[in-house]
Design an enzyme around this catalytic site. Structure first.
Site, PDB file in Angstrom:
ATOM      1  N   ARG A  97       0.864  -1.174   0.000  1.00 49.35           N
ATOM      2  CA  ARG A  97       0.000   0.000   0.000  1.00 49.35           C
ATOM      3  C   ARG A  97       0.904   1.228   0.000  1.00 49.35           C
ATOM      4  O   ARG A  97       2.033   1.180   0.485  1.00 49.35           O
ATOM      5  CB  ARG A  97      -0.896   0.015   1.234  1.00 49.35           C
ATOM      6  CG  ARG A  97      -1.826  -1.185   1.367  1.00 49.35           C
ATOM      7  CD  ARG A  97      -2.625  -1.100   2.672  1.00 49.35           C
ATOM      8  NE  ARG A  97      -3.573  -2.211   2.802  1.00 49.35           N
ATOM      9  CZ  ARG A  97      -3.321  -3.353   3.431  1.00 49.35           C
ATOM     10  NH1 ARG A  97      -2.130  -3.535   4.005  1.00 49.35           N
ATOM     11  NH2 ARG A  97      -4.232  -4.309   3.507  1.00 49.35           N
TER      12      ARG A  97
ATOM     13  N   LYS B 255      -2.360  -2.673   7.841  1.00 46.06           N
ATOM     14  CA  LYS B 255      -3.568  -2.263   8.547  1.00 46.06           C
ATOM     15  C   LYS B 255      -3.728  -3.042   9.836  1.00 46.06           C
ATOM     16  O   LYS B 255      -3.433  -4.235   9.902  1.00 46.06           O
ATOM     17  CB  LYS B 255      -4.799  -2.487   7.659  1.00 46.06           C
ATOM     18  CG  LYS B 255      -4.910  -1.508   6.493  1.00 46.06           C
ATOM     19  CD  LYS B 255      -6.208  -1.733   5.751  1.00 46.06           C
ATOM     20  CE  LYS B 255      -6.389  -0.711   4.633  1.00 46.06           C
ATOM     21  NZ  LYS B 255      -7.650  -0.916   3.897  1.00 46.06           N
TER      22      LYS B 255
ATOM     23  N   HIS C 151      -2.729   2.667  -5.995  1.00 44.49           N
ATOM     24  CA  HIS C 151      -3.300   1.416  -5.491  1.00 44.49           C
ATOM     25  C   HIS C 151      -3.500   0.402  -6.615  1.00 44.49           C
ATOM     26  O   HIS C 151      -3.484  -0.807  -6.379  1.00 44.49           O
ATOM     27  CB  HIS C 151      -4.624   1.696  -4.786  1.00 44.49           C
ATOM     28  CG  HIS C 151      -4.976   0.678  -3.745  1.00 44.49           C
ATOM     29  ND1 HIS C 151      -4.193   0.453  -2.620  1.00 44.49           N
ATOM     30  CD2 HIS C 151      -6.003  -0.197  -3.661  1.00 44.49           C
ATOM     31  CE1 HIS C 151      -4.741  -0.503  -1.889  1.00 44.49           C
ATOM     32  NE2 HIS C 151      -5.838  -0.911  -2.500  1.00 44.49           N
TER      33      HIS C 151
ATOM     34  N   ARG D  55      -0.704  -2.035  -6.817  1.00 45.67           N
ATOM     35  CA  ARG D  55      -0.820  -3.138  -5.846  1.00 45.67           C
ATOM     36  C   ARG D  55      -1.761  -4.216  -6.378  1.00 45.67           C
ATOM     37  O   ARG D  55      -1.472  -5.406  -6.288  1.00 45.67           O
ATOM     38  CB  ARG D  55      -1.323  -2.575  -4.516  1.00 45.67           C
ATOM     39  CG  ARG D  55      -1.664  -3.595  -3.443  1.00 45.67           C
ATOM     40  CD  ARG D  55      -1.979  -2.842  -2.149  1.00 45.67           C
ATOM     41  NE  ARG D  55      -2.864  -3.570  -1.257  1.00 45.67           N
ATOM     42  CZ  ARG D  55      -2.465  -4.447  -0.345  1.00 45.67           C
ATOM     43  NH1 ARG D  55      -1.176  -4.733  -0.237  1.00 45.67           N
ATOM     44  NH2 ARG D  55      -3.330  -5.038   0.452  1.00 45.67           N
TER      45      ARG D  55
ATOM     46  N   HIS E  80      -4.051  -9.225   3.480  1.00 52.07           N
ATOM     47  CA  HIS E  80      -5.497  -9.218   3.625  1.00 52.07           C
ATOM     48  C   HIS E  80      -5.895 -10.048   4.847  1.00 52.07           C
ATOM     49  O   HIS E  80      -5.421 -11.171   5.021  1.00 52.07           O
ATOM     50  CB  HIS E  80      -6.177  -9.831   2.390  1.00 52.07           C
ATOM     51  CG  HIS E  80      -6.163  -8.924   1.198  1.00 52.07           C
ATOM     52  ND1 HIS E  80      -6.333  -9.377  -0.093  1.00 52.07           N
ATOM     53  CD2 HIS E  80      -5.997  -7.574   1.093  1.00 52.07           C
ATOM     54  CE1 HIS E  80      -6.279  -8.363  -0.932  1.00 52.07           C
ATOM     55  NE2 HIS E  80      -6.079  -7.258  -0.234  1.00 52.07           N
TER      56      HIS E  80
ATOM     57  N   TYR F 108      -9.631 -11.177  -6.903  1.00 53.55           N
ATOM     58  CA  TYR F 108      -8.716 -11.300  -8.027  1.00 53.55           C
ATOM     59  C   TYR F 108      -9.081 -12.496  -8.902  1.00 53.55           C
ATOM     60  O   TYR F 108      -8.773 -12.517 -10.088  1.00 53.55           O
ATOM     61  CB  TYR F 108      -7.275 -11.410  -7.540  1.00 53.55           C
ATOM     62  CG  TYR F 108      -6.844 -10.164  -6.813  1.00 53.55           C
ATOM     63  CD1 TYR F 108      -6.628  -8.985  -7.495  1.00 53.55           C
ATOM     64  CD2 TYR F 108      -6.708 -10.160  -5.426  1.00 53.55           C
ATOM     65  CE1 TYR F 108      -6.268  -7.824  -6.827  1.00 53.55           C
ATOM     66  CE2 TYR F 108      -6.353  -9.003  -4.754  1.00 53.55           C
ATOM     67  CZ  TYR F 108      -6.134  -7.849  -5.458  1.00 53.55           C
ATOM     68  OH  TYR F 108      -5.796  -6.714  -4.794  1.00 53.55           O
TER      69      TYR F 108
END
Length: 306
Positions: free
Chosen positions: A161, A184, A252, A255, A278, A287
């Site tokens: 990110r 995150k 982004h 990524r 994730h 994806y």
């Protein structure tokens, strides 16, 4: 709009503090959750005909929850935004019920509205390489060009990110073969670093006119302060305009391109999930939809009557 009773405001404040300090939620997440739950509590106070007080809010029914959701949709809130708001409300009620020992099943069992998940818009491999090359040509200052090129190379080459790339410190360079990233929710992961990314960062580091102490940001602005994400976004915007690429060509998107290209080369979803950081495999599964859409497009081009 009805007032929220002081006792309820205290509970909300305590939860938000716990969310920030114990669960490591970002300031943006805390702000969004505060707004969502405050709006919900105020609505319920009005709907119940009084202040939003604990006694009334502990006994909500499915009908009450549906009334709130209908009201939110009626004032134009999207299904995606409402689903996020409901998630915040459930998180608060789960915490509250655990601390005050009451049955929050009607709230926790409320179904979120269905919405179409937005698929990432990756670049193809040639376009991703062209963007990196173009970014390297855009600044009159060689060290700034090297800086921007290093950042976008990390986004595409390591799947970072933009906030993760800009959080790197002076001590992180020269980059190792395996780099520990804090993403995150303070979640850590280890990502492999390609030689091209190591080289790009070294070219920047050796040309940067500012000191890069171990505990200070690796990437710097023109005056020596921390590099702003807005400057990286501006550089990407200029590159896409020069190359005639769509508006979805953002930092982004690099990524997303990293993940999609790995999938196209046979990477498995679980590994890609770990590399991206994730929390849920369902996020990474988007994806798969991209890959299926690409294959369908190729099929239709080859078989136009299908």
């Amino acid at each position: 709009m009805s007032l929220i009773a002081p006792a309820m405001a205290d509970r909300l404040g305590t939860w938000l503090t716990a969310l920030s300090s114990l669960d490591d939620a970002s300031p943006a997440t805390v702000t969004a959750y505060r707004a969502d739950v405050t709006g919900f509590l105020a609505f319920m106070g009005d709907y119940k005909g009084g202040a939003a007080a604990p006694a009334a809010l502990r006994t909500l029914t499915i009908t009450d929850m549906r009334a709130w959701m209908a009201s939110e949709r009626g004032r134009g809130r999207s299904a995606r935004s409402l689903a996020r708001g409901l998630s915040a409300v459930k998180s608060f009620y789960r915490w509250w019920a655990d601390h005050d020992d009451f049955d929050a099943t009607p709230v926790l069992s409320t179904r979120a509205p269905r919405f179409q998940r937005k698929l990432p818009r990756p670049l193809d491999e040639d376009a991703a390489r062209a963007v990196i090359a173009q970014v390297d040509l855009q600044s009159m200052e060689p060290w700034i060009a090297a800086r921007d090129s290093a950042v976008v190379t990390l986004l595409y080459g390591c799947g970072l990110r933009i906030s993760e790339a800009l959080s790197l410190k002076g001590r992180d360079a020269p980059l190792p073969d395996m780099l520990r990233i804090t993403g995150k929710g303070k979640k850590q992961r280890v990502v492999p670093v390609l030689p091209v990314a190591v080289h790009a960062v070294e070219v920047y580091r050796k040309s940067c006119p500012h000191d890069l102490p171990p505990d200070q940001p690796l990437f710097r602005g023109a005056r020596g302060g921390p590099l702003s994400p807005a400057l990286v976004q501006r550089s990407m915007r200029a590159a896409r305009m020069q190359l005639g690429l769509p508006a979805t060509t953002t930092p982004h998107a690099l990524r997303h391109s990293f993940a999609t290209h790995l999938l196209n080369r046979g990477g498995d979803l679980r590994t890609i999930q770990e590399l991206l950081g994730h929390a849920s495999l369902s996020t990474t599964e988007a994806y798969t939809s991209i890959d299926a859409a690409r294959l369908l497009s190729v099929y239709k081009a080859a078989h136009p009557r299908a």
